[in-house]
Design a protein around this motif. Structure first.
Motif, PDB file in Angstrom:
ATOM      1  N   PRO A 109       0.800  -1.220   0.000  1.00 26.14           N
ATOM      2  CA  PRO A 109       0.000   0.000   0.000  1.00 26.14           C
ATOM      3  C   PRO A 109       0.839   1.278   0.000  1.00 26.14           C
ATOM      4  N   GLY A 110       2.072   1.215   0.508  1.00 26.35           N
ATOM      5  CA  GLY A 110       2.941   2.385   0.553  1.00 26.35           C
ATOM      6  C   GLY A 110       3.799   2.559  -0.672  1.00 26.35           C
ATOM      7  N   GLY A 111       3.462   1.864  -1.773  1.00 28.95           N
ATOM      8  CA  GLY A 111       4.299   1.880  -2.961  1.00 28.95           C
ATOM      9  C   GLY A 111       3.813   2.826  -4.046  1.00 28.95           C
ATOM     10  N   ASP A 112       4.211   2.510  -5.281  1.00 34.85           N
ATOM     11  CA  ASP A 112       4.025   3.388  -6.436  1.00 34.85           C
ATOM     12  C   ASP A 112       3.236   2.643  -7.523  1.00 34.85           C
ATOM     13  N   LEU A 113       2.751   3.400  -8.529  1.00 29.50           N
ATOM     14  CA  LEU A 113       1.974   2.768  -9.590  1.00 29.50           C
ATOM     15  C   LEU A 113       1.928   3.627 -10.845  1.00 29.50           C
ATOM     16  N   PRO A 114       2.492   3.155 -11.957  1.00 29.54           N
ATOM     17  CA  PRO A 114       2.171   3.718 -13.263  1.00 29.54           C
ATOM     18  C   PRO A 114       1.221   2.788 -14.021  1.00 29.54           C
ATOM     19  N   VAL A 115       0.326   3.384 -14.797  1.00 21.71           N
ATOM     20  CA  VAL A 115      -0.635   2.635 -15.608  1.00 21.71           C
ATOM     21  C   VAL A 115      -0.647   3.236 -17.015  1.00 21.71           C
ATOM     22  N   VAL A 144       6.419  10.207  -1.655  1.00 18.99           N
ATOM     23  CA  VAL A 144       4.979  10.143  -1.397  1.00 18.99           C
ATOM     24  C   VAL A 144       4.424   8.842  -1.980  1.00 18.99           C
ATOM     25  N   PRO A 145       3.736   8.031  -1.179  1.00 24.11           N
ATOM     26  CA  PRO A 145       3.198   6.758  -1.698  1.00 24.11           C
ATOM     27  C   PRO A 145       2.023   7.013  -2.639  1.00 24.11           C
ATOM     28  N   GLY A 146       2.211   6.710  -3.925  1.00 21.22           N
ATOM     29  CA  GLY A 146       1.227   7.092  -4.925  1.00 21.22           C
ATOM     30  C   GLY A 146       0.270   6.011  -5.371  1.00 21.22           C
ATOM     31  N   ALA A 147       0.472   4.757  -4.924  1.00 19.10           N
ATOM     32  CA  ALA A 147      -0.342   3.657  -5.454  1.00 19.10           C
ATOM     33  C   ALA A 147      -1.831   3.851  -5.158  1.00 19.10           C
ATOM     34  N   PHE A 148      -2.162   4.186  -3.915  1.00 21.14           N
ATOM     35  CA  PHE A 148      -3.582   4.331  -3.572  1.00 21.14           C
ATOM     36  C   PHE A 148      -4.222   5.456  -4.391  1.00 21.14           C
ATOM     37  N   GLY A 149      -3.499   6.548  -4.561  1.00 17.15           N
ATOM     38  CA  GLY A 149      -4.036   7.645  -5.346  1.00 17.15           C
ATOM     39  C   GLY A 149      -4.286   7.257  -6.786  1.00 17.15           C
ATOM     40  N   ALA A 150      -3.351   6.526  -7.395  1.00 20.39           N
ATOM     41  CA  ALA A 150      -3.495   6.154  -8.802  1.00 20.39           C
ATOM     42  C   ALA A 150      -4.597   5.117  -9.004  1.00 20.39           C
ATOM     43  N   TRP A 151      -4.645   4.092  -8.134  1.00 26.92           N
ATOM     44  CA  TRP A 151      -5.711   3.094  -8.277  1.00 26.92           C
ATOM     45  C   TRP A 151      -7.082   3.751  -8.161  1.00 26.92           C
ATOM     46  N   THR A 152      -7.248   4.634  -7.158  1.00 21.38           N
ATOM     47  CA  THR A 152      -8.568   5.231  -6.956  1.00 21.38           C
ATOM     48  C   THR A 152      -8.891   6.258  -8.040  1.00 21.38           C
ATOM     49  N   ALA A 153      -7.877   6.939  -8.572  1.00 21.34           N
ATOM     50  CA  ALA A 153      -8.131   7.887  -9.664  1.00 21.34           C
ATOM     51  C   ALA A 153      -8.616   7.157 -10.917  1.00 21.34           C
ATOM     52  N   MET A 154      -8.001   6.001 -11.214  1.00 20.84           N
ATOM     53  CA  MET A 154      -8.448   5.226 -12.373  1.00 20.84           C
ATOM     54  C   MET A 154      -9.869   4.705 -12.153  1.00 20.84           C
ATOM     55  N   LEU A 155     -10.143   4.217 -10.952  1.00 15.41           N
ATOM     56  CA  LEU A 155     -11.484   3.724 -10.640  1.00 15.41           C
ATOM     57  C   LEU A 155     -12.517   4.842 -10.756  1.00 15.41           C
ATOM     58  N   GLU A 156     -12.185   6.017 -10.243  1.00 14.28           N
ATOM     59  CA  GLU A 156     -13.109   7.145 -10.252  1.00 14.28           C
ATOM     60  C   GLU A 156     -13.430   7.599 -11.676  1.00 14.28           C
ATOM     61  N   ARG A 157     -12.426   7.704 -12.530  1.00 15.74           N
ATOM     62  CA  ARG A 157     -12.636   8.287 -13.868  1.00 15.74           C
ATOM     63  C   ARG A 157     -13.159   7.282 -14.890  1.00 15.74           C
ATOM     64  N   ASP A 180       3.415  16.983   2.635  1.00 18.71           N
ATOM     65  CA  ASP A 180       3.887  16.399   1.376  1.00 18.71           C
ATOM     66  C   ASP A 180       2.792  15.568   0.719  1.00 18.71           C
ATOM     67  N   LEU A 181       2.088  14.777   1.536  1.00 17.07           N
ATOM     68  CA  LEU A 181       1.011  13.955   0.986  1.00 17.07           C
ATOM     69  C   LEU A 181      -0.172  14.809   0.554  1.00 17.07           C
ATOM     70  N   ALA A 226       3.360   0.586  12.394  1.00 18.55           N
ATOM     71  CA  ALA A 226       2.505  -0.298  13.187  1.00 18.55           C
ATOM     72  C   ALA A 226       1.038   0.111  13.115  1.00 18.55           C
ATOM     73  N   ALA A 227       0.767   1.412  13.107  1.00 18.48           N
ATOM     74  CA  ALA A 227      -0.621   1.880  13.111  1.00 18.48           C
ATOM     75  C   ALA A 227      -1.328   1.632  11.797  1.00 18.48           C
ATOM     76  N   LEU A 228      -0.567   1.392  10.733  1.00 18.59           N
ATOM     77  CA  LEU A 228      -1.161   1.200   9.400  1.00 18.59           C
ATOM     78  C   LEU A 228      -0.985  -0.213   8.867  1.00 18.59           C
ATOM     79  N   GLY A 229       0.048  -0.924   9.311  1.00 17.35           N
ATOM     80  CA  GLY A 229       0.264  -2.302   8.898  1.00 17.35           C
ATOM     81  C   GLY A 229       1.145  -2.482   7.685  1.00 17.35           C
ATOM     82  N   PHE A 230       1.687  -1.382   7.113  1.00 17.06           N
ATOM     83  CA  PHE A 230       2.515  -1.505   5.912  1.00 17.06           C
ATOM     84  C   PHE A 230       3.704  -0.558   5.985  1.00 17.06           C
ATOM     85  N   PRO A 231       4.773  -0.850   5.220  1.00 18.25           N
ATOM     86  CA  PRO A 231       5.938   0.037   5.174  1.00 18.25           C
ATOM     87  C   PRO A 231       5.826   1.045   4.029  1.00 18.25           C
ATOM     88  N   LEU A 232       6.682   2.060   4.079  1.00 12.24           N
ATOM     89  CA  LEU A 232       6.818   2.993   2.975  1.00 12.24           C
ATOM     90  C   LEU A 232       7.753   2.424   1.920  1.00 12.24           C
TER      91      LEU A 232
END
Length: 595
Positions: free
Chosen positions: A56-62, A108-121, A248-249, A433-439
């Motif tokens: 979840p803290g990673g990156d994504l190009p599509v 900045v972890p961009g994967a969540f933003g990119a997945w949801t932007a594609m889903l939204e549009r 930054d986020l 720990a509060a989120l369950g994933f690394p950056l």
């Protein structure tokens, strides 16, 4: 004979690097979702079931084709460096390379933003519905891949001695979980369930945007800033805090961009990301290979491999000198991809292997390369100095080469998706720990020298290796494809694509994926410690002895890899109303599904 059949049908196809992600995506297609809904569902599953390859803290190009728009788009989920990241800051720490692990290397972890932007549009489903598959595996469990167990074993001491939240998340009584055992990620599930609580609004699009706000302007951003204030051990052998802040986020958002398009062999166009990724290097290689007459050679002959390898050396040398975030630098991309420049560069390909790193001079500009470790020097803590496998190869301090996931989708309405999620893998940085994933650690791809296109600057994207692909044939959307593999992604993809074109219309995707693969480690790695191995050519040892002998005679320094070790390609294709798909047998986890 192929390892498995090429799939053919007319309803929908998905291929990915894990069978559970493919199954989730196909379930979405079967229930009326489109390719974008299916890709997002599969992408979130990959975060859970391939945690050593993305998170979840990673990156994504599509790269995608929208039938409704009648055109292709790039969705950029590559987050930028923190506002506090500067050359002076790293110099004051006594660092000449950005660490390959730990929070100091986070963007900045961009994967969540990119997945949801594609889903939204472009999608049609609710976020809760596409997330349901990932939540199921995170809460109820998933089978541990042997490569997950090996990866955790390589960094187990780091977890117990320095990254205790990671030890709590990934060790079983102090040991890695056994291959095939059942594992859960309840903390990630709790984060996503909390995100969904914020997904309110009167329309589907508003609900998705509200969930994205909870990530980038809500509790996730706050927890990331709190975590980054702490110092953690990284590849420097010292403890460093991170630089990311909630601000930054909050100031970042995913972007939709024009793809970079390059023609090949008369009928084809290959679409890639901009030069903030390494994708345009494929276009440069294709231009050179057209000049060199590659399509007249026998596939996988000594000369075929030699021409592709030498073009890669020239293309990647230009990557080192000229690629970066175009928002921050004036980049000569049009010149790099021009037929005139390809003619000049192709003329530099000789009959013998080059041992030099030779960037060109597009528009007459003199190239400049970063100062890097001595060529051929061993990679500390990694063992073998070469990238001779597409499996993860983590070192004891979290340094890593060989990573990433990939998925491709085609639906019955004419949409295509190629996505390459990566980063935020379990060995990259301590679990928050509060989120369950690394950056993630994508900042390690910046250079700590001034005035280079890929120099570290505040608020810019690093030149990433992530490189999904889309191809048109006769102007029509035809093929979505890609692979994990860092610097090798655009070598394995190019070898696959040129062989597929050479085989002609109707060629078996699976047979081309199954064919012996190769790549060079000639140029500097994008990953810490940025080592290079001039002239090294890694080949699967299934290649005929005569071909290997010819390559040695041409001066290539061969490293023989196992028979099924290089690349994890997958692909889907559309030919009229017929859809096709294939996935890689290497690693025994990639899978294509369709009907």
């Amino acid at each position: 004979m192929t390892t498995r059949p090429e799939l053919r049908g007319s309803f929908g196809m998905i291929a990915s690097t894990h069978w559970l992600a493919s199954a989730a995506g196909m379930s979405v297609l079967e229930r009326g979702g489109n390719a974008f809904d299916a890709a997002v569902a599969g992408g979130f599953v990959l975060q859970i079931v391939e945690p050593h390859l993305n998170g979840p803290g990673g990156d994504l190009p599509v790269v995608l084709w929208s039938a409704a728009d009648g055109r292709a788009h790039v969705v950029c989920g590559q987050g930028p460096s923190p506002a506090a990241a500067s050359l002076r800051y790293f110099s004051d720490l006594g660092l000449t390379l950005v660490p390959g692990s730990g929070p100091l290397a986070a963007t900045v972890p961009g994967a969540f933003g990119a997945w949801t932007a594609m889903l939204e549009r472009w999608g049609t489903w609710e976020l809760a519905d596409v997330l349901a598959f990932a939540l199921h595996y995170a809460e109820d469990g998933f089978p541990v891949l042997p490569s997950i167990s090996r990866t955790i074993g390589a960094v187990g001491a780091l977890f117990t001695e320095h990254w205790q939240p990671s030890a709590a998340a990934w060790l079983d009584g102090g040991a890695p979980p056994a291959p095939g055992s059942w594992w859960r990620s309840p903390a990630i599930a709790a984060t996503y369930r909390r995100i969904l609580q914020h997904a309110s609004g009167s329309t589907r699009e508003q609900r998705i945007a509200a969930a994205r706000d909870a990530w980038y302007r809500g509790f996730v951003a706050e927890e990331i800033e709190s975590f980054c204030r702490q110092a953690w051990r990284d590849t420097s052998g010292r403890d460093h805090a991170g630089l990311l802040t909630a601000e930054d986020l909050a100031r970042w958002q995913p972007t939709v961009e024009e793809p970079v398009s390059t023609p090949y062999a008369g009928r084809y166009q290959v679409l890639k990301t901009g030069p903030w990724g390494q994708g345009p290097v494929v276009g440069q290689q294709l231009r050179m290979l057209d000049e060199l007459g590659l399509q007249g050679e026998d596939p996988l002959s000594g000369r075929w491999i030699h021409l592709i390898t030498e073009a890669a050396k020239l293309g990647y040398a230009d990557r080192e000198a000229w690629y970066g975030d175009p928002v921050a630098s004036d980049l000569p991309l049009a010149a790099l991809l021009s037929p005139e420049y390809a003619t000049v560069r192709a003329a530099q390909v000789g009959e013998q292997a080059s041992l030099d790193l030779r960037p060109g001079s597009p528009d007459g500009r003199p190239p400049r390369l970063a100062a890097l470790p001595e060529a051929g020097s061993p990679s500390p803590g990694i063992g073998e100095p070469t990238m001779a496998s597409s499996d993860p190869q983590p070192g004891p301090l979290g340094e890593n080469r060989g990573d990433t996931c990939h998925l491709d989708v085609a639906d019955r309405w004419g949409n295509l998706v190629s996505a390459t999620p990566s980063g935020g893998w379990l060995q990259s940085s301590p679990v928050i720990a509060a989120l369950g994933f690394p950056l993630g650690t994508r900042a390690q791809m910046f250079y700590l020298e001034p005035d280079l296109p890929n120099s570290l600057r505040p608020g810019v994207r690093p030149r990433t290796t992530l490189s999904p692909s889309l191809a048109l044939r006769d102007g029509e959307p035809w093929l979505a494809f890609g692979t994990p593999g860092g610097d090798q992604q655009d070598q394995w993809q190019l070898a696959f694509f040129t062989a597929l074109v050479r085989a002609g219309d109707g060629a078996d995707l699976q047979a081309v994926i199954d064919a012996p693969m190769f790549h060079t480690n000639h140029f500097p790695s994008s990953f810490y410690p940025r080592d290079a191995h001039p002239g090294e050519l890694v080949v699967e040892d299934r290649l005929p002895a005569g071909v290997l002998a010819e390559l040695r005679e041409r001066g290539h320094r061969l490293t023989l890899s196992g028979p099924w070790t290089l690349g994890r390609l997958s692909a889907v294709a559309r030919e009229g109303r017929v859809l096709r798909a294939a996935a890689n047998p290497r690693g025994a986890q990639g899978y294509a599904i369709g009907r």
